[in-house]
Design an enzyme around this catalytic site. Structure first.
Site, PDB file in Angstrom:
ATOM      1  N   ALA A  62      66.015 -36.143  48.456  1.00 43.72           N
ATOM      2  CA  ALA A  62      65.288 -36.884  47.890  1.00 43.72           C
ATOM      3  C   ALA A  62      64.654 -36.111  47.508  1.00 43.72           C
ATOM      4  CB  ALA A  62      63.871 -37.101  49.630  1.00 43.72           C
ATOM      5  N   GLY A 101      68.590 -37.989  51.533  1.00 45.86           N
ATOM      6  CA  GLY A 101      68.699 -39.543  50.889  1.00 45.86           C
ATOM      7  C   GLY A 101      69.720 -39.893  50.307  1.00 45.86           C
ATOM      8  N   GLU A 104      72.307 -41.337  52.994  1.00 49.03           N
ATOM      9  CA  GLU A 104      71.389 -42.293  53.366  1.00 49.03           C
ATOM     10  C   GLU A 104      71.503 -43.538  52.509  1.00 49.03           C
ATOM     11  OE1 GLU A 104      67.980 -40.293  54.335  1.00 49.03           O
ATOM     12  OE2 GLU A 104      68.085 -40.866  56.550  1.00 49.03           O
ATOM     13  N   GLU A 124      68.424 -32.159  56.391  1.00 54.13           N
ATOM     14  CA  GLU A 124      67.189 -31.922  56.329  1.00 54.13           C
ATOM     15  C   GLU A 124      66.705 -31.227  57.832  1.00 54.13           C
ATOM     16  OE1 GLU A 124      69.043 -35.277  55.915  1.00 54.13           O
ATOM     17  OE2 GLU A 124      67.743 -36.407  54.485  1.00 54.13           O
TER      18      GLU A 124
HETATM   19  N1  3HC Z   1      64.273 -32.380  45.344  1.00 56.89           N
HETATM   20  C1  3HC Z   1      64.040 -31.343  44.208  1.00 56.89           C
HETATM   21  N2  3HC Z   1      64.925 -30.138  43.472  1.00 56.89           N
HETATM   22  C2  3HC Z   1      65.793 -29.939  44.462  1.00 56.89           C
HETATM   23  C3  3HC Z   1      66.303 -30.899  45.320  1.00 56.89           C
HETATM   24  C4  3HC Z   1      65.514 -31.689  45.545  1.00 56.89           C
HETATM   25  N3  3HC Z   1      66.472 -32.124  46.735  1.00 56.89           N
HETATM   26  N4  3HC Z   1      67.787 -30.071  45.419  1.00 56.89           N
HETATM   27  C5  3HC Z   1      67.489 -28.970  44.590  1.00 56.89           C
HETATM   28  N5  3HC Z   1      66.644 -29.504  43.889  1.00 56.89           N
HETATM   29  C6  3HC Z   1      66.431 -27.897  42.451  1.00 56.89           C
HETATM   30  C7  3HC Z   1      66.563 -26.298  43.392  1.00 56.89           C
HETATM   31  O1  3HC Z   1      65.347 -26.250  43.440  1.00 56.89           O
HETATM   32  C8  3HC Z   1      67.324 -25.850  41.911  1.00 56.89           C
HETATM   33  O2  3HC Z   1      65.728 -25.713  41.147  1.00 56.89           O
HETATM   34  P1  3HC Z   1      65.925 -24.214  40.226  1.00 56.89           P
HETATM   35  O3  3HC Z   1      66.746 -24.453  38.952  1.00 56.89           O
HETATM   36  O4  3HC Z   1      64.182 -24.868  39.206  1.00 56.89           O
HETATM   37  O5  3HC Z   1      65.521 -23.786  41.199  1.00 56.89           O
HETATM   38  C9  3HC Z   1      68.050 -26.485  41.347  1.00 56.89           C
HETATM   39  O6  3HC Z   1      67.829 -27.993  41.858  1.00 56.89           O
HETATM   40  C10 3HC Z   1      69.431 -26.675  41.467  1.00 56.89           C
HETATM   41  O7  3HC Z   1      70.004 -26.774  43.028  1.00 56.89           O
HETATM   42  P2  3HC Z   1      70.501 -24.665  43.362  1.00 56.89           P
HETATM   43  O8  3HC Z   1      70.300 -23.594  42.452  1.00 56.89           O
HETATM   44  O9  3HC Z   1      70.139 -24.703  44.750  1.00 56.89           O
HETATM   45  O10 3HC Z   1      71.867 -25.753  42.756  1.00 56.89           O
HETATM   46  P3  3HC Z   1      72.826 -25.575  43.449  1.00 56.89           P
HETATM   47  O11 3HC Z   1      74.033 -25.976  42.652  1.00 56.89           O
HETATM   48  O12 3HC Z   1      73.532 -24.260  43.964  1.00 56.89           O
HETATM   49  O13 3HC Z   1      73.536 -26.414  44.774  1.00 56.89           O
HETATM   50  C11 3HC Z   1      73.133 -28.205  46.463  1.00 56.89           C
HETATM   51  C12 3HC Z   1      72.868 -27.683  44.502  1.00 56.89           C
HETATM   52  C13 3HC Z   1      73.845 -28.377  47.283  1.00 56.89           C
HETATM   53  C14 3HC Z   1      72.419 -29.694  45.702  1.00 56.89           C
HETATM   54  C15 3HC Z   1      71.438 -27.721  47.201  1.00 56.89           C
HETATM   55  O14 3HC Z   1      70.237 -27.411  46.115  1.00 56.89           O
HETATM   56  C16 3HC Z   1      70.705 -28.084  48.192  1.00 56.89           C
HETATM   57  O15 3HC Z   1      71.043 -28.059  49.231  1.00 56.89           O
HETATM   58  N6  3HC Z   1      69.983 -29.191  47.445  1.00 56.89           N
HETATM   59  C17 3HC Z   1      68.745 -29.687  49.040  1.00 56.89           C
HETATM   60  C18 3HC Z   1      69.331 -30.505  49.392  1.00 56.89           C
HETATM   61  C19 3HC Z   1      68.759 -31.974  50.628  1.00 56.89           C
HETATM   62  O16 3HC Z   1      68.132 -30.404  51.021  1.00 56.89           O
HETATM   63  N7  3HC Z   1      68.151 -32.613  50.411  1.00 56.89           N
HETATM   64  C20 3HC Z   1      67.416 -33.606  52.063  1.00 56.89           C
HETATM   65  C21 3HC Z   1      66.519 -33.538  50.768  1.00 56.89           C
HETATM   66  S1  3HC Z   1      65.749 -34.291  52.446  1.00 56.89           S
HETATM   67  C22 3HC Z   1      65.830 -35.332  52.286  1.00 56.89           C
HETATM   68  O17 3HC Z   1      66.729 -36.333  51.785  1.00 56.89           O
HETATM   69  C23 3HC Z   1      65.239 -36.685  53.312  1.00 56.89           C
HETATM   70  C24 3HC Z   1      65.227 -37.821  53.527  1.00 56.89           C
HETATM   71  O18 3HC Z   1      65.524 -37.613  54.774  1.00 56.89           O
HETATM   72  C25 3HC Z   1      64.732 -39.003  53.265  1.00 56.89           C
END
Ligand code: 3HC
Length: 694
Positions: A62, A101, A104, A124
C-alpha cells in the site's frame, strides 16, 4: 500517462502497473487496477489476464504516505475481491518484491509465478499494523496456519524459491518474466483452467492451544509491540471463521492499528530511516570517493568489530596493531566470532574463510600507503590520537579518508594534527561494532563534503545506518546519554534503587535499563570517563560517587560477576543487598533524606533530560533534523521503535507538558541541571513540536 494500462497479446489481457519507484498501491493504482480488470473481463476475446509491473519491482505494498489520511475509494479489499471473483484466470507475475498489499493482490490472483530473484512478504507488523487486505485470511488458507504466522508475525521477506516450496508461488520461471507469464496464461487458457480462489480453501486448524503457544513463543522478542499479537488474532480468525467474517475481523484490527500511536511511530521510523541517508544541503555534484580498501588501527574490541564489518562486505582490510601479541589476540577474537556464527549455521565455513582472508594483519604504517580509508580505533586519548593522525598524514596517499572512531573527542583537534583537515572526520561505531547498526559519522569544521558523503556511502555499503552529525563532546548519542545518566545517578541518592530505575525504562521499551547496560559495558569504562572529566563536573556530580565506590570494590559489572547487580554463571542479574546498603549509606553521609521516587518521575527525569539536550543539539546544528536524533537513539541505544525516537516521542507527549515538567524539576533538582533549552521553550510556547518546526 496512466499508472495502470491494459493491452492485449493475442487472447491474453496484460495489466501493467507503472508507478515508480516501487509501484505502491496509491489511489490511482487501485482505481486503474479495478478498471483494467473490468476491461479484461468485459472483452470476450480475452481468455486470461496477466498482472505485471514495470520497473524494478512488483507492487511493494500500500502507499504508506496515504495512511492516516481519509481513504480515497476504491479501497483495496474491493479491488482484490473483484479480481478473485473474476471468471477468467488472473496470473500475477512477480519480480523484485511483492510485499504487503502487493502480495495480497497476488494472493487474490488465481496463479502466481515469479523470478528466482524475487521476494515476497507481509511486512506490515514492521509498520505497526497487520495486513489489511486479506493477507491474514488468504495466506493461512494457502500455506497453512503455521507457515502463514511465521511470515506475518516476523514480517520477514521470503525468497521466491522458498515461497515456492511453501506453496505461495506456483512456479519459478527464468528469463523474460512478461513473456513467460503470457505463455503461462496461454497454457491455462488452452487447458480451459478455471480460476482457483484461495478464499474457497480452508485454513487447517492446528492443535488446541496452538495460538496461545504461538503468542507465548513471541512474547520476549515482540515485547511492547501490539501488531504481532494482533496479527495472531487475525490468523486465528482465519482458522475459526468463514472467509467473509475473517476479512471483516482483519479489517477491524487493521483500522484499529493504523490509528494507533505505535503505527504512527513506526511509520515515522520507516521514512526517517530513508531520509537520514540524505544529507541536507549537499550539492548534487558532490560524489563520494571510491573506497576499495580499508586500514584499521587497533585490533581490540572496537577495531576488530569494525574490521569484521568491512570483511563482511567483501572489502580488504589492513589491520594494524602495536605488537604481534595484540594482533594475534585481535585476529583470534575475530576468528572465534566467525566460528561461532558458523557453528550456529548462519555462515558457511567457506564464507568465513573468505572473510578471514580479507584481513591482512600488519605492524607497519607503511602498509597504509595505498588504502582509501583509514579508521583509527585506538585508545581514547587525545595525545595518542594526534600522534596517530600525524603518522597517517605522512604515510597515506592524497585523497585517502582519515577517520577516528572516537566516541567523545574533538574531531577538529584531531584533524589539526594533519595538514589535510578536509580529509579527516569521525566514524563512530557502537559496540559490538559488527552487530550494532548505528554509525555516527562526525563531520569536522573543515571536513570536505565529498569526504562526509564518502563516510555515508561506506556506512550503507557495510549495512549500517549512518547518521551525519557535528562535533561536540559525545556527539549526539553520548551527549544525550550523559544527561540521562546524571539524572539516574541523582535519583539513586534521592531514594531510588538501580532495579527500580531499570524496570521503569525496561517497561518503557528499552531492551535493558541503564544500570544493567553499564554492567554489561563494564563499569570501568564509565569510571575512566568520569575520572577524565572529573574537574568539569559540578560539586553534586563529584560528590555522587556511587560508581567510584562500586568500582573500588572490584565490581566492574558482568565481566567480574558483579556490578550494580550480582550475576550467576549464566549472567542472570539479581539485585544485591550490598549495593542497596552502599547506596543508602551514601545518601546518609551526603545528608540526603531518602524518599520514594515515583515511576513517573523516573521516566520523566530520564527522558526529558535527554530530550532537552536533544533540543540544544538541534539548535546548535550538531544534528540537522530531529529525525537524525531519533535514528541515533533507535539504532544505537535501543530506544523503542514503537515510540519513534526521543524527539518524535516528545512531540507525542507535547512540548508544553515537557517544558512544564522541566520547570518543576528546575525547582526540585536545581537550576544548573534543568534549564529549558531555548528551542524547546520557544516551540512549547508556540504550541509546536520538533517536527512541526522541521
Ligand atoms: N509506500 C510509499 N512509499 C514507499 C513505499 C510504500 N509502500 N515503499 C517504498 N517507498 C518509497 C521510499 O520511501 C523511498 O522514497 P524516497 O526515495 O523518497 O526516499 C522509495 O520508495 C524507495 O524505497 P527504498 O529506498 O526503501 O528502496 P529499496 O529499493 O531499498 O527498497 C522496498 C524497496 C524493499 C520495497 C522497500 O522500500 C520497502 O520495504 N518498502 C515498504 C514495503 C512495505 O512495508 N509494504 C507494506 C506496506 S503496508 C500495506 O501494504 C498494507 C496492506 O496490507 C493493506
Amino acid at each position: 500517462m496512466s499508472v495502470v494500462s491494459f493491452s492485449k497479446q493475442g487472447n491474453i489481457g496484460l495489466i501493467s502497473i507503472d508507478n515508480p519507484p516501487v509501484n505502491a498501491l496509491s489511489q490511482a493504482v487501485r482505481a486503474g487496477l479495478r478498471d483494467a480488470v473490468a476491461q479484461g473481463l468485459a472483452d470476450e476475446s480475452v481468455a486470461a489476464l496477466v498482472l505485471w509491473c514495470e520497473g524494478r519491482t512488483f507492487i511493494a505494498g500500500a502507499d504508506i504516505r496515504e495512511f492516516g489520511k481519509p481513504m480515497q475509494p476504491p479501497d483495496l479489499p474491493a479491488v482484490t475481491k473483484s479480481m478473485e471473483d473474476a471468471r477468467k484466470p488472473i496470473i500475477a507475475a512477480i519480480h523484485g518484491t511483492a510485499l504487503g498489499g502487493g502480495l495480497e493482490v497476488a494472493l487474490a490472483c488465481h496463479f502466481r509465478i515469479a523470478l528466482p530473484t524475487a521476494k515476497v512478504g507481509l511486512p506490515e507488523v514492521k509498520l505497526g499494523i497487520i495486513p489489511g487486505c486479506g493477507g491474514t485470511q488468504r495466506l493461512p488458507r494457502l500455506i497453512g496456519v503455521k507457515g502463514a504466522l511465521d511470515m506475518i508475525v516476523s514480517g520477514e521477506h521470503v525468497a521466491a524459491t522458498k515461497a515456492h516450496v511453501l506453496g505461495v508461488i506456483d512456479e519459478i520461471v527464468e528469463g523474460d518474466l512478461k513473456a513467460q507469464a503470457i505463455a503461462y496464461a496461454q497454457r491455462l487458457a488452452a487447458e480451459r483452467r478455471a480460476p482457483r480462489r484461495v478464499s474457497e480453501a480452508r485454513a487447517k486448524t492446528e492443535s488446541p492451544g496452538f495460538f496461545d503457544e504461538y503468542r507465548k513463543s513471541i512474547a520476549k522478542k515482540s515485547r511492547g509491540f501490539l501488531a504481532p499479537f494482533r496479527a495472531i488474532d487475525a490468523v486465528q480468525a482465519a482458522a475459526e471463521l468463514p472467509f467473509d467474517a475473517g476479512m471483516k475481523r482483519e479489517r477491524e484490527i487493521f483500522a484499529e492499528l493504523v490509528a494507533s500511536p505505535q503505527s504512527k511511530a513506526q511509520r515515522h521510523v520507516f521514512f526517517a530511516e530513508r531520509e537520514v541517508a540524505k544529507i541536507p544541503g549537499l550539492p548534487p555534484d558532490v560524489k563520494p570517493r571510491d573506497v576499495k580498501s580499508v586500514g584499521i588501527i587497533g585490533a581490540g574490541t572496537m577495531g576488530g568489530g569494525i574490521a569484521m564489518c568491512f570483511a563482511n562486505a567483501g572489502l580488504p582490510v589492513k589491520l594494524l596493531e602495536m605488537n604481534r601479541e595484540n594482533l594475534e589476540r585481535g585476529l583470534n577474537t575475530i576468528r572465534k566470532n566467525y566460528a561461532n556464527t558458523v557453528s550456529k549455521g548462519s555462515l558457511k565455513q567457506e564464507e568465513m574463510d573468505q572473510r578471514m582472508a580479507l584481513l591482512a594483519p600488519t605492524l607497519s604504517y607503511d602498509d597504509f600507503k595505498d588504502v582509501d580509508l583509514v579508521i583509527e580505533a585506538a585508545f581514547e586519548d587525545m595525545g595518542i590520537k594526534k600522534e596517530i593522525f600525524a603518522k597517517l598524514d605522512a604515510v597515506c596517499k592524497p585523497g585517502a579518508v582519515l577517520a577516528s572512531n572516537t566516541s567523545y573527542l574533538d574531531i577538529n583537534e584531531i584533524a589539526a594534527s594533519t595538514k589535510r583537515a578536509g580529509d579527516v572526520m569521525g566514524m563512530h561505531f557502537f559496540s559490538p561494532a559488527n552487530v550494532m547498526k548505528l554509525l555516527e559519522n562526525v563531520r569536522g569544521a573543515k571536513t570536505a563534503p565529498d569526504v562526509y558523503a564518502t563516510a555515508m556511502e561506506v556506512g550503507k555499503k557495510i549495512r549500517k545506518v549512518p547518521v551525519l552529525v557535528g562535533v561536540c563532546h559525545g556527539f549526539v548519542g553520548n551527549r544525550m546519554l550523559a544527561k540521562r545518566s546524571r539524572e539516574c545517578g541523582f535519583m539513586l541518592e534521592e531514594g531510588a534503587l538501580p532495579q527500580q530505575i531499570d524496570k521503569v525504562l525496561y517497561d518503557f521499551g528499552f531492551p535493558m535499563g541503564p544500570f544493567a547496560v553499564s554492567d554489561l559495558a563494564g563499569l570501568d569504562v564509565g569510571w575512566r570517563n568520569r575520572k577524565s572529566i572529573f574537574d568539569k563536573l559540578s560539586p553534586r556530580e563529584q560528590a555522587n560517587n556511587i560508581l567510584d565506590q562500586i568500582c573500588d570494590l572490584g565490581r566492574y559489572g558482568q565481566k567480574t560477576g558483579a556490578g550494580f547487580y550480582k550475576y550467576d554463571e549464566k549472567r542472570n542479574p539479581t539485585p544485591d543487598p550490598l549495593i542497596e546498603e552502599l547506596i543508602i549509606k551514601h545518601s546518609r553521609e551526603r545528608g540526603i533524606a531518602r524518599r520514594r521516587v515515583g515511576d513517573q518521575e523516573i521516566l520523566e527525569r530520564a527522558l526529558y533530560s535527554m530530550i532537552n539536550e536533544g533540543a540544544r543539539i538541534l539548535a546548535e546544528g550538531i544534528a540537522a533534523r530531529p529525525l537524525d536524533i531519533d535514528i541515533v537513539w533507535i539504532y544505537g541505544y535501543g530506544f523503542p521503535v514503537y515510540r519513534g525516537g526521543p524527539m518524535f516521542y516528545a512531540d507525542q507527549i507535547g512540548l508544553k507538558t515537557i517544558y512544564e515538567a522541566i520547570l518543576k524539576y528546575q525547582k526540585q533538582v536545581g537550576e544548573e541541571y534543568w534549564r529549558p533549552a531555548p528551542l524547546l521553550e520557544k516551540l512549547a510556547k508556540q504550541g509546536k513540536g520538533f517536527y512541526s518546526e522541521a
